[in-house]
Design a protein around this motif. Structure first.
Motif, PDB file in Angstrom:
ATOM      1  N   LYS A 137      -0.547 -12.940   9.830  1.00 18.68           N
ATOM      2  CA  LYS A 137      -1.567 -13.099  10.856  1.00 18.68           C
ATOM      3  C   LYS A 137      -2.095 -11.757  11.350  1.00 18.68           C
ATOM      4  O   LYS A 137      -3.244 -11.650  11.762  1.00 18.68           O
ATOM      5  N   ILE A 138      -1.248 -10.753  11.334  1.00 12.90           N
ATOM      6  CA  ILE A 138      -1.622  -9.452  11.889  1.00 12.90           C
ATOM      7  C   ILE A 138      -1.720  -8.384  10.813  1.00 12.90           C
ATOM      8  O   ILE A 138      -2.697  -7.647  10.736  1.00 12.90           O
ATOM      9  N   VAL A 139      -0.719  -8.280   9.977  1.00  6.37           N
ATOM     10  CA  VAL A 139      -0.654  -7.182   9.015  1.00  6.37           C
ATOM     11  C   VAL A 139      -1.064  -7.628   7.618  1.00  6.37           C
ATOM     12  O   VAL A 139      -0.640  -8.676   7.134  1.00  6.37           O
ATOM     13  N   ASN A 140      -1.889  -6.811   6.977  1.00  5.29           N
ATOM     14  CA  ASN A 140      -2.241  -7.005   5.577  1.00  5.29           C
ATOM     15  C   ASN A 140      -1.730  -5.819   4.779  1.00  5.29           C
ATOM     16  O   ASN A 140      -1.696  -4.693   5.277  1.00  5.29           O
ATOM     17  N   ALA A 141      -1.326  -6.077   3.542  1.00  3.29           N
ATOM     18  CA  ALA A 141      -0.830  -5.017   2.669  1.00  3.29           C
ATOM     19  C   ALA A 141      -1.476  -5.149   1.293  1.00  3.29           C
ATOM     20  O   ALA A 141      -1.457  -6.226   0.693  1.00  3.29           O
ATOM     21  N   LEU A 142      -2.061  -4.064   0.817  1.00  5.93           N
ATOM     22  CA  LEU A 142      -2.626  -4.012  -0.531  1.00  5.93           C
ATOM     23  C   LEU A 142      -1.668  -3.229  -1.420  1.00  5.93           C
ATOM     24  O   LEU A 142      -1.341  -2.086  -1.124  1.00  5.93           O
ATOM     25  N   VAL A 143      -1.205  -3.857  -2.484  1.00  2.55           N
ATOM     26  CA  VAL A 143      -0.357  -3.193  -3.472  1.00  2.55           C
ATOM     27  C   VAL A 143      -1.149  -3.102  -4.767  1.00  2.55           C
ATOM     28  O   VAL A 143      -1.536  -4.131  -5.345  1.00  2.55           O
ATOM     29  N   THR A 144      -1.440  -1.891  -5.205  1.00  9.03           N
ATOM     30  CA  THR A 144      -2.251  -1.706  -6.404  1.00  9.03           C
ATOM     31  C   THR A 144      -1.399  -1.794  -7.661  1.00  9.03           C
ATOM     32  O   THR A 144      -0.169  -1.686  -7.609  1.00  9.03           O
ATOM     33  N   ASP A 145      -2.066  -1.982  -8.789  1.00  8.46           N
ATOM     34  CA  ASP A 145      -1.349  -2.113 -10.056  1.00  8.46           C
ATOM     35  C   ASP A 145      -0.573  -0.856 -10.425  1.00  8.46           C
ATOM     36  O   ASP A 145       0.391  -0.923 -11.204  1.00  8.46           O
ATOM     37  N   ASP A 146      -0.998   0.298  -9.885  1.00  5.97           N
ATOM     38  CA  ASP A 146      -0.268   1.532 -10.195  1.00  5.97           C
ATOM     39  C   ASP A 146       0.758   1.895  -9.125  1.00  5.97           C
ATOM     40  O   ASP A 146       1.250   3.012  -9.072  1.00  5.97           O
ATOM     41  N   GLY A 147       1.080   0.909  -8.238  1.00  4.61           N
ATOM     42  CA  GLY A 147       2.183   1.098  -7.303  1.00  4.61           C
ATOM     43  C   GLY A 147       1.847   1.758  -5.987  1.00  4.61           C
ATOM     44  O   GLY A 147       2.752   2.122  -5.235  1.00  4.61           O
ATOM     45  N   LYS A 148       0.567   1.900  -5.643  1.00  2.00           N
ATOM     46  CA  LYS A 148       0.186   2.439  -4.337  1.00  2.00           C
ATOM     47  C   LYS A 148       0.141   1.294  -3.330  1.00  2.00           C
ATOM     48  O   LYS A 148      -0.278   0.176  -3.654  1.00  2.00           O
ATOM     49  N   VAL A 149       0.577   1.583  -2.107  1.00  2.00           N
ATOM     50  CA  VAL A 149       0.629   0.556  -1.072  1.00  2.00           C
ATOM     51  C   VAL A 149      -0.180   1.016   0.137  1.00  2.00           C
ATOM     52  O   VAL A 149      -0.024   2.143   0.607  1.00  2.00           O
TER      53      VAL A 149
END
Length: 445
Positions: A415-427
């Motif tokens: 509800k509050i936090v979003n996280a993007l994890v890329t295919d090359d392991g960056k967050v």
């Protein structure tokens, strides 16, 4: 007005109160609330409106947001006891049957040979690990304090209780479910006037979920990206309170508002409510159902290990302390909201981009993490194609595929936090919307 004694577990330094607001005076920073400087910063940069609490129930004298913050900062409450009810709804996705986001099971009981610090026969769970039990559902905390060296906080379950007791220079943690005890010498509080935070002597953990600590952290983090107003009054635990409302000005923030009910007499926060911009049930709702500012009985802070309890001394547990707590179930909520941060390697400090409520933490979780979020198996791995299909289906139920100049990845949301994890392991993690994360990832390329 008579001064109230400081509540333990907070700031004890002194600091300036003037920053162009015309007050030009210095006040003693308190052990309980936010530093006095927050009141001055709020007046100059937060954009506090001239709203007043003149309506609502109960009928209280009008007060500005600036003066209410100053009242909180001046509060010196040191003695209190009461019951806190905390409800948390982070909007975490449902896991397959039998799985759980917590490691301790339904009632916080460590599994056999598992859990944070082991099950029966192991060491008592740490206050930090017990905090993870508050990340979902409704829980009851009982609190008591009599000065900076006598404090008790208990997490009350249906058939068990976990308590942390500080009595002078002795610190105890007792888990009735496993009949285990952790004992150490309590940390010494820094001397006042030397930049220390006198009274912050209880271990981090359950205390971070109190209305006082949640309120203190949010107000201390407030800046020009924040709007603060007073919006009416309320009755909390039978006491008259003003309602302080904090809202982000930045449109990309996922936070709708933070509402703090402040005791009209003592200036102590009695209730803390965090609402998401998307609406629905409050993300965090922590408030006193009973509160007493009288002196608790001396027996409240007395503790003797029960017969048959296994007692672990601090020296015995020191070897595993770093391993036990380094990566305990990170929730992803901003630190200012009083909950654990988002994981990855906790030993690596993330880079932070953006400002205020729109800040985004960036770190590298490694290529293995990138492989995991794509649902792709390593080349040549046995059963790779089937495993990839299974992983992809599971991840599709949790995250959304995204792409951009950075490449591709998945966004995992609460509800509050979003996280993007890329295919090359960056967050990329923040209390911001998906588009803001993709923009940050593109800018980093």
């Amino acid at each position: 007005m008579a001064r109230i004694q400081p509540t333990p577990g907070t700031d004890g330094a002194t600091g300036p109160d003037g920053d162009g607001t015309g007050t030009g005076r210095r006040r003693k920073a308190v052990r309980y609330a936010v530093p006095v400087a927050v009141a001055g910063v709020a007046a100059a940069t937060i954009g506090i409106t001239s709203a007043f609490a003149g309506t609502g129930d109960p009928d209280l004298p009008r007060i500005s947001a600036q003066d209410l913050i100053a009242k909180m900062a001046q509060s010196d409450t040191q003695r209190m006891s009461g019951t806190v009810k905390i409800s948390t709804d982070l909007g975490l996705p449902s896991l397959p049957s039998g799985a759980s986001f917590g490691a301790d099971g339904k009632d916080g009981k460590g599994g056999k040979g598992g859990g944070h610090d082991g099950g029966k026969g192991g060491a008592a769970p740490s206050p930090e690990s017990k905090l993870t039990e508050l990340l979902s559902g409704t829980h009851t905390l009982r609190v008591a304090a009599d000065g900076p060296d006598k404090q008790r906080l208990s997490l009350v379950e249906r058939a068990a209780e976990y308590s942390v007791i500080r009595n002078g220079d002795q610190l105890w943690a007792y888990d009735s479910a496993s009949n285990t005890v952790y004992h150490s010498e309590a940390p010494k509080a820094p001397a006042e006037g030397k930049g220390g935070k006198a009274g912050q002597d209880m271990p981090k953990g359950l205390g971070a979920a109190s209305p006082q600590e949640l309120s203190k952290k949010v107000l201390a983090a407030a800046d020009e990206s924040t709007s603060i107003t007073v919006d009416g009054t309320a009755k909390v635990a039978g006491r008259d309170a003003y309602q302080l409302v904090i809202k982000p000005k930045q449109g990309e923030s996922t936070v709708g508002s933070v509402r703090i009910a402040v005791d009209a007499k003592s200036g102590v926060p009695l209730k803390f409510t965090l609402a998401a911009k998307s609406g629905g049930k409050a993300v965090v709702d922590a408030g006193f159902t009973k509160v007493d500012f009288g002196k608790p009985s001396a027996g409240t802070f007395a503790f003797t290990p029960p017969k048959g309890a296994k007692v672990t001394e601090a020296d015995e547990k020191a070897v595993g302390a770093g391993r036990d707590h380094k990566n305990d179930h990170k929730s992803g909520l901003p630190e200012a909201l009083g909950l654990p941060g988002v994981g990855g390697d906790a030993s690596v400090a993330p880079e932070v981009t953006g400002e205020g409520w729109a800040s985004i933490a960036r770190f590298s979780a490694g290529k293995d993490a990138g492989t995991a979020v794509t649902g792709k198996a390593k080349s040549g791995a046995k059963g790779g194609e089937k495993n990839a299909a299974d992983a992809g289906a599971l991840l599709d139920s949790f995250g959304t595929k995204v792409s951009g100049g950075f490449g591709s990845g998945r966004v995992f949301s609460t509800k509050i936090v979003n996280a993007l994890v890329t295919d090359d392991g960056k967050v990329y993690v923040g209390a911001v919307d998906k588009d803001a994360l993709v923009k940050a990832a593109n800018a980093a390329k």
